[in-house]
Motif scaffolding. Structure first.
Motif, mmCIF file in Angstrom:
data_model
loop_
_atom_site.group_PDB
_atom_site.id
_atom_site.type_symbol
_atom_site.label_atom_id
_atom_site.label_comp_id
_atom_site.label_asym_id
_atom_site.label_seq_id
_atom_site.Cartn_x
_atom_site.Cartn_y
_atom_site.Cartn_z
ATOM 1 N N PHE A 172 -11.450 -10.074 -46.698
ATOM 2 C CA PHE A 172 -11.851 -8.099 -47.677
ATOM 3 C C PHE A 172 -10.949 -7.767 -46.777
ATOM 4 O O PHE A 172 -10.410 -7.708 -44.780
ATOM 5 N N SER A 173 -9.833 -6.278 -46.973
ATOM 6 C CA SER A 173 -9.285 -5.527 -46.753
ATOM 7 C C SER A 173 -10.148 -4.227 -46.207
ATOM 8 O O SER A 173 -11.046 -4.040 -47.159
ATOM 9 N N PRO A 174 -9.332 -3.852 -44.966
ATOM 10 C CA PRO A 174 -10.523 -2.543 -45.110
ATOM 11 C C PRO A 174 -9.607 -1.546 -45.955
ATOM 12 O O PRO A 174 -8.183 -1.294 -46.416
ATOM 13 N N PRO A 175 -9.853 0.095 -45.804
ATOM 14 C CA PRO A 175 -9.017 0.751 -46.792
ATOM 15 C C PRO A 175 -7.659 1.514 -46.286
ATOM 16 O O PRO A 175 -8.157 1.648 -44.906
ATOM 17 N N PRO A 176 -6.786 1.548 -46.441
ATOM 18 C CA PRO A 176 -5.130 2.252 -45.772
ATOM 19 C C PRO A 176 -5.628 3.202 -45.728
ATOM 20 O O PRO A 176 -6.427 4.497 -46.078
ATOM 21 N N ARG A 177 -5.111 3.653 -44.161
ATOM 22 C CA ARG A 177 -5.736 4.466 -43.520
ATOM 23 C C ARG A 177 -3.908 5.623 -44.117
ATOM 24 O O ARG A 177 -3.419 5.351 -44.769
ATOM 25 N N PRO A 178 -4.453 7.018 -43.975
ATOM 26 C CA PRO A 178 -3.688 7.702 -44.722
ATOM 27 C C PRO A 178 -2.820 8.389 -44.064
ATOM 28 O O PRO A 178 -2.505 8.330 -42.860
ATOM 29 N N SER A 179 -1.368 8.756 -44.124
ATOM 30 C CA SER A 179 -0.096 9.272 -43.400
ATOM 31 C C SER A 179 -0.037 10.238 -42.854
ATOM 32 O O SER A 179 -0.940 10.835 -43.711
ATOM 33 N N PRO A 180 0.433 10.160 -41.268
ATOM 34 C CA PRO A 180 -0.045 11.504 -40.642
ATOM 35 C C PRO A 180 1.315 12.464 -41.009
ATOM 36 O O PRO A 180 1.802 12.443 -42.115
ATOM 37 N N SER A 181 0.438 13.681 -41.240
ATOM 38 C CA SER A 181 1.368 14.546 -42.428
ATOM 39 C C SER A 181 2.725 15.537 -40.979
ATOM 40 O O SER A 181 2.425 15.389 -40.052
ATOM 41 N N PRO A 182 3.936 15.291 -41.309
ATOM 42 C CA PRO A 182 4.781 15.789 -40.720
ATOM 43 C C PRO A 182 4.195 17.330 -40.151
ATOM 44 O O PRO A 182 3.928 17.667 -40.580
ATOM 45 N N THR A 183 4.531 17.507 -38.564
ATOM 46 C CA THR A 183 4.163 18.351 -37.807
ATOM 47 C C THR A 183 5.821 18.805 -37.175
ATOM 48 O O THR A 183 6.996 18.035 -37.589
ATOM 49 N N VAL A 184 5.799 20.266 -37.168
ATOM 50 C CA VAL A 184 6.693 21.664 -36.911
ATOM 51 C C VAL A 184 6.739 21.584 -36.001
ATOM 52 O O VAL A 184 5.731 21.645 -34.976
ATOM 53 N N THR A 185 7.979 21.279 -35.086
ATOM 54 C CA THR A 185 8.266 21.631 -33.080
ATOM 55 C C THR A 185 8.750 23.192 -33.048
ATOM 56 O O THR A 185 9.443 22.538 -33.297
ATOM 57 N N ARG A 186 8.226 23.934 -32.088
ATOM 58 C CA ARG A 186 8.674 24.762 -31.841
ATOM 59 C C ARG A 186 9.007 24.604 -30.573
ATOM 60 O O ARG A 186 7.674 24.321 -29.631
ATOM 61 N N HIS A 187 10.094 24.929 -29.954
ATOM 62 C CA HIS A 187 10.443 24.858 -28.548
ATOM 63 C C HIS A 187 10.151 26.875 -28.447
ATOM 64 O O HIS A 187 10.550 27.115 -28.361
ATOM 65 N N ARG A 188 9.071 26.785 -26.897
ATOM 66 C CA ARG A 188 8.634 27.780 -26.034
ATOM 67 C C ARG A 188 9.533 28.004 -25.688
ATOM 68 O O ARG A 188 10.300 27.929 -24.829
ATOM 69 N N GLY A 189 9.421 29.755 -25.177
ATOM 70 C CA GLY A 189 11.044 30.128 -24.304
ATOM 71 C C GLY A 189 12.108 30.324 -24.604
ATOM 72 O O GLY A 189 13.052 30.600 -24.251
ATOM 73 N N ALA A 190 12.377 30.189 -26.404
ATOM 74 C CA ALA A 190 14.198 29.941 -26.770
ATOM 75 C C ALA A 190 13.937 31.475 -27.021
ATOM 76 O O ALA A 190 13.261 32.278 -27.848
ATOM 77 N N THR A 191 14.977 32.448 -26.460
ATOM 78 C CA THR A 191 15.442 33.341 -26.782
ATOM 79 C C THR A 191 16.632 33.464 -27.468
ATOM 80 O O THR A 191 17.646 32.867 -27.587
ATOM 81 N N PRO A 192 16.116 34.592 -28.731
ATOM 82 C CA PRO A 192 17.068 34.514 -30.120
ATOM 83 C C PRO A 192 18.367 34.963 -29.891
ATOM 84 O O PRO A 192 17.989 35.955 -28.899
ATOM 85 N N THR A 193 19.694 34.439 -30.414
ATOM 86 C CA THR A 193 20.980 34.650 -30.445
ATOM 87 C C THR A 193 20.583 36.373 -30.483
ATOM 88 O O THR A 193 20.487 36.784 -31.884
ATOM 89 N N PRO A 194 21.348 36.821 -30.320
ATOM 90 C CA PRO A 194 21.607 38.414 -30.174
ATOM 91 C C PRO A 194 22.464 38.694 -31.911
ATOM 92 O O PRO A 194 23.427 37.994 -31.125
ATOM 93 N N SER A 195 22.444 39.118 -32.469
ATOM 94 C CA SER A 195 23.418 39.606 -33.562
ATOM 95 C C SER A 195 24.032 40.476 -33.200
ATOM 96 O O SER A 195 24.479 41.381 -31.989
ATOM 97 N N ALA A 196 25.656 40.518 -33.591
ATOM 98 C CA ALA A 196 26.879 40.793 -33.264
ATOM 99 C C ALA A 196 26.841 42.410 -33.034
ATOM 100 O O ALA A 196 26.388 42.472 -34.301
#
Length: 210
Positions: A172-196
């Motif tokens: 007998f087979s076990p239930p299929p595992r749900p696929s993990p939802s994609p995560t969004v990686t954010r980099h801390r400390g990133a300084t946005p580039t100022p507009s010209a």
């Protein structure tokens, strides 16, 4: 009066005893392959119960292999057969109090026609315990409560075994595992580039006074 006595012994006596022992076996063969002793029955350790002309047979939960556990938050498969000997009905819900947060049915419900048998017996599970709230080990039990559209709810439920995934139950087979939802990686400390900064417009030079 002449009396004669015969002892059953030696090769001739053994032959007579052997023939006598074969007579019941030969009689059983003449009964045909439909004799009760000749019919094959698949062994099962599942539980059964009859509820308002609906026979619930061979119910069990598939556990983990021997020595392992299905942990909290995981899912487990339920296997069973339903034989409806009454009027048409529908299995609309299964709950597992104290074991899982919910139980899913194929298509949301299972229709039971009159005099119809429904096999939810695998090898892949069609009825699934979702989001376990306690770990499951082989040899333990689970209480299930079935609700039918017409027959109503089995208030006392049915207690079914958790069979470890070993020997016969390894097919007998076990239930299929749900696929993990994609995560969004954010980099801390990133300084946005100022507009010209736009350059100031050139100031027109004053015109010469005549």
């Amino acid at each position: 009066m002449i009396r004669s006595s015969h002892r059953i012994g030696g090769p001739r006596g053994l032959l007579v005893l052997a023939i006598a022992a074969l007579i019941p076996a030969l009689a059983g063969c003449e009964a045909g392959t439909n004799a009760p002793t000749q019919q094959f029955h698949q062994p099962t350790d599942g539980t059964g119960k009859v509820f308002h002309n609906i026979a619930i047979r061979n119910v069990f939960v598939l556990g983990a292999p021997i020595g392992q556990t299905i942990g909290i938050g995981r899912s487990a498969g339920i296997f069973l057969a339903l034989a409806n000997n009454g009027s048409a009905d529908r299995l609309v819900k299964i709950s597992a109090p104290g074991t899982a947060r919910s139980v899913t049915l194929p298509g949301g419900s299972v229709r039971l026609g009159s005099q119809q048998t429904i096999l939810l017996t695998g090898p892949a599970p069609k009825v699934i315990l979702q989001d376990l709230i306690r770990p499951l080990t082989g040899g333990s039990t689970v209480r299930l409560v079935l609700t039918f559209q017409n027959a109503g709810t089995m208030l006392n439920g049915i207690t079914v075994p958790v069979m470890p995934k070993a020997q016969y139950y390894s097919t007998f087979s076990p239930p299929p595992r749900p696929s993990p939802s994609p995560t969004v990686t954010r980099h801390r400390g990133a300084t946005p580039t100022p507009s010209a900064t736009p350059s100031p417009s050139a100031t027109p030079s004053p015109t010469a006074t005549p």
